[in-house]
Design a protein around this motif. Sequence first.
Motif, PDB file in Angstrom:
ATOM      1  N   LEU A   1       0.830  -1.215   0.000  1.00  0.00           N
ATOM      2  CA  LEU A   1       0.000   0.000   0.000  1.00  0.00           C
ATOM      3  C   LEU A   1       0.861   1.260   0.000  1.00  0.00           C
ATOM      4  O   LEU A   1       0.532   2.246  -0.661  1.00  0.00           O
ATOM      5  CB  LEU A   1      -0.944  -0.008   1.197  1.00  0.00           C
ATOM      6  N   SER A   2       1.960   1.208   0.724  1.00  0.00           N
ATOM      7  CA  SER A   2       2.871   2.357   0.755  1.00  0.00           C
ATOM      8  C   SER A   2       3.482   2.612  -0.620  1.00  0.00           C
ATOM      9  O   SER A   2       3.583   3.761  -1.070  1.00  0.00           O
ATOM     10  CB  SER A   2       3.966   2.080   1.775  1.00  0.00           C
ATOM     11  N   CYS A   3       3.875   1.541  -1.299  1.00  0.00           N
ATOM     12  CA  CYS A   3       4.441   1.683  -2.649  1.00  0.00           C
ATOM     13  C   CYS A   3       3.392   2.183  -3.644  1.00  0.00           C
ATOM     14  O   CYS A   3       3.696   3.002  -4.510  1.00  0.00           O
ATOM     15  CB  CYS A   3       5.023   0.367  -3.117  1.00  0.00           C
TER      16      CYS A   3
ATOM     17  N   GLY B   1       3.828   5.556  -5.525  1.00  0.00           N
ATOM     18  CA  GLY B   1       3.848   5.502  -6.983  1.00  0.00           C
ATOM     19  C   GLY B   1       2.857   6.462  -7.622  1.00  0.00           C
ATOM     20  O   GLY B   1       3.077   6.958  -8.729  1.00  0.00           O
ATOM     21  N   ILE B   2       1.766   6.726  -6.940  1.00  0.00           N
ATOM     22  CA  ILE B   2       0.777   7.687  -7.449  1.00  0.00           C
ATOM     23  C   ILE B   2       1.193   9.116  -7.112  1.00  0.00           C
ATOM     24  O   ILE B   2       1.109  10.019  -7.950  1.00  0.00           O
ATOM     25  CB  ILE B   2      -0.622   7.374  -6.856  1.00  0.00           C
ATOM     26  N   LEU B   3       1.660   9.314  -5.880  1.00  0.00           N
ATOM     27  CA  LEU B   3       1.984  10.663  -5.419  1.00  0.00           C
ATOM     28  C   LEU B   3       3.232  11.247  -6.090  1.00  0.00           C
ATOM     29  O   LEU B   3       3.258  12.429  -6.429  1.00  0.00           O
ATOM     30  CB  LEU B   3       2.185  10.652  -3.897  1.00  0.00           C
ATOM     31  N   TYR B   4       4.240  10.423  -6.295  1.00  0.00           N
ATOM     32  CA  TYR B   4       5.528  10.914  -6.801  1.00  0.00           C
ATOM     33  C   TYR B   4       5.400  11.675  -8.124  1.00  0.00           C
ATOM     34  O   TYR B   4       5.870  12.805  -8.222  1.00  0.00           O
ATOM     35  CB  TYR B   4       6.502   9.742  -6.923  1.00  0.00           C
TER      36      TYR B   4
ATOM     37  N   LYS C   1       5.517  15.949  -8.959  1.00  0.00           N
ATOM     38  CA  LYS C   1       6.616  16.340  -9.845  1.00  0.00           C
ATOM     39  C   LYS C   1       7.942  16.415  -9.100  1.00  0.00           C
ATOM     40  O   LYS C   1       8.683  17.394  -9.180  1.00  0.00           O
ATOM     41  CB  LYS C   1       6.296  17.667 -10.534  1.00  0.00           C
ATOM     42  N   LEU C   2       8.230  15.335  -8.380  1.00  0.00           N
ATOM     43  CA  LEU C   2       9.512  15.243  -7.689  1.00  0.00           C
ATOM     44  C   LEU C   2      10.560  14.767  -8.678  1.00  0.00           C
ATOM     45  O   LEU C   2      10.267  14.591  -9.857  1.00  0.00           O
ATOM     46  CB  LEU C   2       9.375  14.307  -6.493  1.00  0.00           C
ATOM     47  N   GLY C   3      11.795  14.543  -8.238  1.00  0.00           N
ATOM     48  CA  GLY C   3      12.897  14.177  -9.129  1.00  0.00           C
ATOM     49  C   GLY C   3      12.545  13.066 -10.105  1.00  0.00           C
ATOM     50  O   GLY C   3      11.825  12.147  -9.786  1.00  0.00           O
TER      51      GLY C   3
ATOM     52  N   ARG D   1      13.177   5.576  -5.749  1.00  0.00           N
ATOM     53  CA  ARG D   1      13.367   4.489  -4.777  1.00  0.00           C
ATOM     54  C   ARG D   1      13.626   5.040  -3.383  1.00  0.00           C
ATOM     55  O   ARG D   1      13.138   4.505  -2.398  1.00  0.00           O
ATOM     56  CB  ARG D   1      14.507   3.584  -5.225  1.00  0.00           C
ATOM     57  N   ARG D   2      14.387   6.115  -3.290  1.00  0.00           N
ATOM     58  CA  ARG D   2      14.648   6.730  -1.992  1.00  0.00           C
ATOM     59  C   ARG D   2      13.335   7.272  -1.394  1.00  0.00           C
ATOM     60  O   ARG D   2      13.079   7.113  -0.203  1.00  0.00           O
ATOM     61  CB  ARG D   2      15.657   7.868  -2.125  1.00  0.00           C
ATOM     62  N   PHE D   3      12.504   7.881  -2.224  1.00  0.00           N
ATOM     63  CA  PHE D   3      11.211   8.388  -1.763  1.00  0.00           C
ATOM     64  C   PHE D   3      10.342   7.231  -1.240  1.00  0.00           C
ATOM     65  O   PHE D   3       9.743   7.340  -0.179  1.00  0.00           O
ATOM     66  CB  PHE D   3      10.503   9.108  -2.912  1.00  0.00           C
ATOM     67  N   LEU D   4      10.302   6.128  -1.985  1.00  0.00           N
ATOM     68  CA  LEU D   4       9.528   4.972  -1.532  1.00  0.00           C
ATOM     69  C   LEU D   4      10.062   4.423  -0.231  1.00  0.00           C
ATOM     70  O   LEU D   4       9.308   3.994   0.639  1.00  0.00           O
ATOM     71  CB  LEU D   4       9.509   3.882  -2.599  1.00  0.00           C
ATOM     72  N   GLY D   5      11.371   4.432  -0.067  1.00  0.00           N
ATOM     73  CA  GLY D   5      11.965   3.950   1.176  1.00  0.00           C
ATOM     74  C   GLY D   5      11.625   4.821   2.375  1.00  0.00           C
ATOM     75  O   GLY D   5      11.455   4.327   3.480  1.00  0.00           O
TER      76      GLY D   5
END
Length: 100
Positions: free
Chosen positions: A72-74, A78-81, A85-87, A94-98
């Motif tokens: 659920l976090s991924c 995956g939707i929010l990133y 409009k992040l990097g 991957r760092r954001f997901l972590g």
Amino acid sequence: DSQRSIQDRFGLLSLCVIGATNLAIASTIRAFPKEKTIVQRERSPRSGRPMYGALPYLFSKVAAELPLSVGLSCLFGGILYPLAKLGRTTRKFRRFLGLT
């Protein structure tokens, strides 16, 4: 990156972490009364020994709930990133997901 951009990203990350924490706590609070009754019954001594101890229960609960929490976090990340409009690099994603 400007100071404003950094503050915006930090605020977004903070809200993500706070939201995920609140969701985890709320689901635990809702499930606790039901699970408490079951665990107490299973840990009550039958013929001198409980079925299992507290640590095996904790480890099994974490192992059972971890895949759903990570999934659920991924999905959320995956939707929010891209919406935020992040990097645009895979490493940053991957760092954001972590972190979330």
